[in-house]
Scaffold this active site. Structure first.
Site, PDB file in Angstrom:
ATOM      1  N   GLY A 133      41.888  81.051 -84.324  1.00 35.46           N
ATOM      2  CA  GLY A 133      40.675  81.848 -84.355  1.00 35.46           C
ATOM      3  C   GLY A 133      39.494  81.133 -83.734  1.00 35.46           C
ATOM      4  O   GLY A 133      39.610  80.008 -83.216  1.00 35.46           O
ATOM      5  N   ALA A 134      38.330  81.787 -83.800  1.00 33.94           N
ATOM      6  CA  ALA A 134      37.115  81.213 -83.238  1.00 33.94           C
ATOM      7  C   ALA A 134      36.746  79.928 -83.958  1.00 33.94           C
ATOM      8  O   ALA A 134      36.783  79.855 -85.189  1.00 33.94           O
ATOM      9  CB  ALA A 134      35.966  82.224 -83.350  1.00 33.94           C
ATOM     10  N   GLY A 139      39.343  74.930 -83.594  1.00 29.79           N
ATOM     11  CA  GLY A 139      39.724  73.629 -83.057  1.00 29.79           C
ATOM     12  C   GLY A 139      40.880  73.710 -82.082  1.00 29.79           C
ATOM     13  O   GLY A 139      41.468  72.699 -81.732  1.00 29.79           O
ATOM     14  N   HIS A 168      32.531  71.604 -73.445  1.00 26.97           N
ATOM     15  CA  HIS A 168      33.943  71.424 -73.102  1.00 26.97           C
ATOM     16  C   HIS A 168      34.100  70.419 -71.966  1.00 26.97           C
ATOM     17  O   HIS A 168      34.975  69.552 -72.001  1.00 26.97           O
ATOM     18  CB  HIS A 168      34.552  72.771 -72.697  1.00 26.97           C
ATOM     19  CG  HIS A 168      34.972  73.620 -73.843  1.00 26.97           C
ATOM     20  ND1 HIS A 168      36.285  73.921 -74.107  1.00 26.97           N
ATOM     21  CD2 HIS A 168      34.254  74.219 -74.824  1.00 26.97           C
ATOM     22  CE1 HIS A 168      36.365  74.686 -75.186  1.00 26.97           C
ATOM     23  NE2 HIS A 168      35.144  74.889 -75.636  1.00 26.97           N
ATOM     24  N   ARG A 178      36.005  66.128 -71.708  1.00 21.97           N
ATOM     25  CA  ARG A 178      37.258  65.919 -70.971  1.00 21.97           C
ATOM     26  C   ARG A 178      37.277  64.522 -70.361  1.00 21.97           C
ATOM     27  O   ARG A 178      36.238  63.995 -69.962  1.00 21.97           O
ATOM     28  CB  ARG A 178      37.394  66.944 -69.840  1.00 21.97           C
ATOM     29  CG  ARG A 178      37.502  68.378 -70.299  1.00 21.97           C
ATOM     30  CD  ARG A 178      37.439  69.326 -69.099  1.00 21.97           C
ATOM     31  NE  ARG A 178      36.950  70.632 -69.513  1.00 21.97           N
ATOM     32  CZ  ARG A 178      36.394  71.520 -68.692  1.00 21.97           C
ATOM     33  NH1 ARG A 178      36.250  71.224 -67.412  1.00 21.97           N
ATOM     34  NH2 ARG A 178      35.978  72.671 -69.160  1.00 21.97           N
TER      35      ARG A 178
END
Length: 436
Positions: free
Chosen positions: A267-268, A271, A308, A312
């Site tokens: 779900g939102a 994780g 995001h 990375r």
């Protein structure tokens, strides 16, 4: 070469003293770990830790034959008492090589953080690389893990007599190797959970191959012990062993099976993206496929994308596209696709699936063909793929027909892609549950 892991934990051990966290609370019995220390063939001790002699005795060994003690990292706190009969502990200058009287050759490897790594070559040719906590090799070039040039070396604080033998009679300094060391290593013992990028660098350099046994050491409380630790390490092609384990370097050991195709759903804010990224952080050159693109005039979306991107690894590349089939058909490094729900939004836009008339007049058929084409591409791909998707069918029923249509089609897409994946994970409240 026989390697006994007298300890496999972080410098503070696991559990950490006086730490109330859940991971430390669960690190009891065989899940508890002393600070990492390695005994090589009974003659070389890598890192001197409290209780090393007792740990060796518990493992059925003795330190009586140790002729060299080398340290990999600064040891905080009070000085560790040197067990009777052991030579003084020291470190080797980066790039220098020691040859022990036993025939073992030890080369110091420079790190990108305080500390020293050691490459140990046994008389029979077996090769071990041991890295310090929080460290990764510095300056690893692609294709070969070559020894640095330079002259002979000795551990700091261990004097040499006439350039031939140390005062303890333990080793004979030799010149640095004249030619690149063969790759890959038979075994790598490293801080896999703390520095997965070190494993990625070694893979990129060819120093870790398909048969390299990767053993996680310096284990801390950032990963819960037990099954969760084993699961995360297996995704990196690594494993953990209990304190006191003796391993044979160079002997065959099945390397953990890294699934080629993985679907991560949840779900939102569950994780799921973090879980997907963790599964590939020990691999080099990953292509991150962002299907959401950019949204002009939407600062909140831009902040999400930036978060995001910032977490990375620097070696990863990013492609913003929904054209997944050609990428899956190509040869290349691993793909991380985030996410399929945004890919579906784009696919539904292309066929005007939000309009009831367009949907009934061919939009449904066109969308199903695109979904089938994607599932077939996942089936046929030769690349390692981790795909992220959303689980939207467990909440409130959408109030509109188009919302219900999206929910239903995403459920179908998730099922079709999951059927082609070796591993399927459901992430709930940051915890990954293995469905397959």
């Amino acid at each position: 070469m026989e390697l006994t892991l007298l300890g496999t934990g972080a410098p503070s051990g696991l559990p950490r003293p006086h730490c109330p966290c859940a991971a430390c609370a669960g690190a009891r019995g065989d899940q508890a770990r002393a600070a990492t220390s390695l005994l090589v063939d009974g003659v070389l001790l890598l890192d001197l830790t409290p209780g090393a002699a007792l740990a060796a005795a518990r493992a059925g060994h003795t330190l009586a034959g140790v002729r060299q003690v080398l340290l990999t990292h600064p040891h905080d706190g009070p000085a560790v008492e040197l067990p009777a009969g052991l030579p003084p502990a020291g470190r080797v200058a980066d790039g220098r090589v020691l040859t022990l009287l036993s025939g073992h050759r030890v080369r110091a490897v420079s790190m990108d953080a305080p500390g020293t790594g050691y490459e140990v070559t046994a008389p029979g040719g077996e090769r071990l690389l041991y890295l310090p906590p929080g460290g990764a090799p510095a300056g690893v070039s692609v294709g070969v893990f070559a020894p640095a040039g330079g002259s002979a070396g000795k551990p700091s604080g261990v004097p040499a007599a006439n350039g031939r033998t140390t005062a303890s009679g333990s080793s004979v300094p030799s010149t640095a190797l004249a030619s690149p060391a063969p790759a890959p290593y038979d075994m790598v013992a490293a801080d896999v959970t703390g520095r997965p990028d070190a494993i990625a660098r070694l893979r990129a350099a060819g120093a870790i191959g398909v048969s390299t046994d990767i053993v996680a050491v310096h284990l801390d409380h950032d990963v819960p012990p037990g099954a969760e630790l084993d699961r995360r390490l297996a995704a990196a092609g690594a494993r953990a062993v209990p304190d006191g384990t003796t391993l044979t370097v160079g002997a065959y050991h099945p390397v953990p099976d890294v699934p080629r195709r993985t679907l991560v759903t949840g779900g939102a804010r569950s994780g799921k993206s973090w879980e997907a990224e963790r599964r590939l952080e020990a691999f080099p050159g990953v292509l991150y496929v962002a299907t959401g693109g950019t949204r002009e005039g939407d600062p909140e979306w831009d902040a999400r994308v930036r978060t995001h991107r910032d977490r990375r690894p620097g070696s990863w590349r990013t492609a913003e596209t929904c054209d997944l089939v050609p990428l899956l058909a190509e040869e290349g490094p691993p793909l991380l696709i985030d996410c399929l729900s945004l890919w579906l939004t784009d696919a539904m836009d292309r066929v005007n699936a939000w309009d009831d008339a367009a949907w009934a007049g061919g939009g449904e058929k066109a969308l199903r063909e695109r979904m089938s084409e994607l599932a077939e591409a996942v089936r046929g791909t030769r690349r390692t793929v981790v795909a992220v998707t959303n689980e939207v069918g467990s909440g409130v029923v959408p109030a509109t027909a188009s919302g219900r249509r999206f929910r239903d089609e995403l459920g179908r897409l998730n099922s079709a892609v999951a059927a082609e994946c070796e591993r399927v994970l459901l992430v709930v409240a940051g915890q990954a549950v293995t469905l397959r």
